[in-house]
Scaffold this active site. Structure first.
Site, PDB file in Angstrom:
ATOM      1  CE1 TYR A 277      68.626 -62.275  54.945  1.00 45.59           C
ATOM      2  CE2 TYR A 277      66.614 -63.708  53.932  1.00 45.59           C
ATOM      3  CZ  TYR A 277      67.045 -62.527  54.695  1.00 45.59           C
ATOM      4  OH  TYR A 277      66.452 -61.922  55.665  1.00 45.59           O
ATOM      5  CD  GLU A 278      70.052 -64.352  58.772  1.00 47.48           C
ATOM      6  OE1 GLU A 278      70.354 -64.056  59.648  1.00 47.48           O
ATOM      7  OE2 GLU A 278      68.834 -65.294  58.823  1.00 47.48           O
TER       8      GLU A 278
ATOM      9  CG  MET B 140      63.797 -63.414  50.092  1.00 44.81           C
ATOM     10  SD  MET B 140      64.878 -62.001  50.723  1.00 44.81           S
ATOM     11  CE  MET B 140      64.310 -60.661  49.593  1.00 44.81           C
ATOM     12  CB  SER B 141      61.787 -67.422  54.826  1.00 38.17           C
ATOM     13  OG  SER B 141      60.228 -67.001  54.748  1.00 38.17           O
TER      14      SER B 141
ATOM     15  CG  HIS C  64      63.757 -55.083  55.540  1.00 36.97           C
ATOM     16  ND1 HIS C  64      63.325 -56.423  55.555  1.00 36.97           N
ATOM     17  CD2 HIS C  64      64.121 -55.056  57.018  1.00 36.97           C
ATOM     18  CE1 HIS C  64      63.093 -56.753  56.681  1.00 36.97           C
ATOM     19  NE2 HIS C  64      63.806 -55.951  57.469  1.00 36.97           N
TER      20      HIS C  64
ATOM     21  CG  ASN D 261      56.310 -56.070  49.138  1.00 40.18           C
ATOM     22  OD1 ASN D 261      56.547 -56.773  49.969  1.00 40.18           O
ATOM     23  ND2 ASN D 261      56.627 -56.575  47.842  1.00 40.18           N
TER      24      ASN D 261
ATOM     25  CB  ALA E 182      57.116 -60.539  55.573  1.00 36.85           C
TER      26      ALA E 182
ATOM     27  CB  SER F  23      59.971 -59.723  58.156  1.00 39.43           C
ATOM     28  OG  SER F  23      61.350 -60.371  57.693  1.00 39.43           O
TER      29      SER F  23
ATOM     30  CG  HIS G 204      66.166 -65.276  56.314  1.00 36.91           C
ATOM     31  ND1 HIS G 204      66.022 -64.672  57.665  1.00 36.91           N
ATOM     32  CD2 HIS G 204      64.831 -65.490  56.140  1.00 36.91           C
ATOM     33  CE1 HIS G 204      64.811 -64.277  57.836  1.00 36.91           C
ATOM     34  NE2 HIS G 204      64.068 -64.766  57.049  1.00 36.91           N
TER      35      HIS G 204
ATOM     36  CG  HIS H 136      64.720 -61.386  61.794  1.00 33.09           C
ATOM     37  ND1 HIS H 136      64.004 -62.297  61.235  1.00 33.09           N
ATOM     38  CD2 HIS H 136      64.556 -60.520  60.809  1.00 33.09           C
ATOM     39  CE1 HIS H 136      63.275 -62.244  60.105  1.00 33.09           C
ATOM     40  NE2 HIS H 136      63.956 -60.948  59.631  1.00 33.09           N
TER      41      HIS H 136
HETATM   42  N1  HPA Z   1      60.020 -60.433  47.541  1.00 34.30           N
HETATM   43  C1  HPA Z   1      60.663 -61.475  48.407  1.00 34.30           C
HETATM   44  N2  HPA Z   1      60.517 -61.357  49.588  1.00 34.30           N
HETATM   45  C2  HPA Z   1      59.680 -60.347  50.237  1.00 34.30           C
HETATM   46  C3  HPA Z   1      59.078 -59.557  49.362  1.00 34.30           C
HETATM   47  C4  HPA Z   1      59.028 -59.674  47.845  1.00 34.30           C
HETATM   48  O1  HPA Z   1      58.512 -58.772  47.502  1.00 34.30           O
HETATM   49  N3  HPA Z   1      58.439 -58.834  50.541  1.00 34.30           N
HETATM   50  C5  HPA Z   1      58.455 -59.420  51.603  1.00 34.30           C
HETATM   51  N4  HPA Z   1      59.348 -60.256  51.740  1.00 34.30           N
END
Ligand code: HPA
Length: 272
Positions: free
Chosen positions: A86-87, A212-213, A247, A236, A114, A31, A84, A62
């Site tokens: 989750y998609e 998540m990847s 996001h 973050n 990310a 990301s 992903h 993306h």
């Molecule tokens: N959690 C999961 N996926 C992420 C995060 C997070 O805090 N930040 C960026 N991708």
């Protein structure tokens, strides 16, 4: 679950016909980090939807292109926009590009993402060398019939993320003063961000970052004998460590980190 193994040939032949021959290094761009593919010279760029049997990306931010060409004096192939779980894709689809990389002759795959920082010493904007991962999803892309031509049924995960790759990243850190962090990436499926309780759990069991990847691609890379190198961009602090998550912030921070990230990846490819 759809078997994708028999499709390799069509995809690989198509890509070779388009001139994507003998890439040495593959890049999976997370990301906000997809821009790096624009640094590739003499680029051949193909939108996923034009590639036979290739999945198509659905997430905003993306781009969804396969880019091949020269970067840091090597032939590279980059996934600009990944798939992903989750998609809604099954994990064989998520990891299909990694198998294609293998079939094209790639030796090393650099997987980026990310991620949220779980380790209290991390700050948004940090880059983290992935030393290992924890798969908290209960899923695995190798479930199902084993693809014997690519690797064994039972895969040794003692060194999933290449020690050589980690060493090279540390060397670059010394040369360029990038203040790299290192740690364990913990995979949750998403698309929800984690709860504060889950983050506390992740930290307790040894996680330094969450995302998540990456883990499915790393598993398949390891299965088929690729050298896997993983880098997280900490965008973050994880849930419960800052007031809220979104996001937009993830994309904003990874965009700010881009120059540092670009420097790191180019130097890494040069040293591989
Ligand atoms: N959690 C999961 N996926 C992420 C995060 C997070 O805090 N930040 C960026 N991708």
């Amino acid at each position: 679950m759809k078997r994708r193994d028999s499709m390799f040939e069509t995809t690989v032949n198509y890509l070779k016909d388009k001139g994507m021959t003998e890439p040495e290094v593959a890049l999976i761009l997370g990301s906000g980090l997809g821009d790096l593919a624009n640094q590739i010279e003499s680029a051949i760029s193909i939108p996923y939807e034009e590639i036979p049997d290739f999945p198509v990306s659905t997430v905003k931010g993306h781009a969804g292109k396969l880019v091949y060409g020269d970067l840091a004096s090597k032939k590279v192939i980059a996934l600009q926009g990944r798939f992903h779980y989750y998609e809604g894709y099954d994990l064989q689809t998520v990891t299909y590009p990694v198998r294609i990389f293998k079939e094209l002759g790639v030796k090393t795959v650099i997987i980026t993402n990310a991620a949220g920082g779980v380790n209290e010493n991390f700050t948004p904007g940090d880059l983290m060398i992935i030393t290992d991962h924890i798969n908290l999803t209960g899923e695995n892309p190798l479930i199902g019939q084993n693809l014997d031509a690519h690797g064994p049924r039972f895969v040794d995960m003692t060194e999933t993320y290449s020690k050589r790759g980690q060493q090279l990243l540390h060397e670059i850190d010394e040369e360029l003063n990038l203040s790299l962090k290192e740690g364990v990436y913990t995979w949750f499926t998403g698309p929800t961000y984690e709860t504060p309780a889950e983050i506390k759990f992740a930290r307790t069991i040894g996680g330094d970052a969450v995302g998540m990847s990456t883990v499915p691609e790393a598993i398949v890379g390891k299965h088929c004998g690729l050298e896997v190198i993983g880098i997280s961009c900490i965008t973050n602090l994880a849930a419960g460590m800052q007031s809220s998550l979104n996001h937009e912030e993830v994309v904003e921070v990874s965009t700010i980190v881009k120059p540092k990230f670009k420097q790191l990846i180019e130097k890494l490819i040069l040293k591989l």
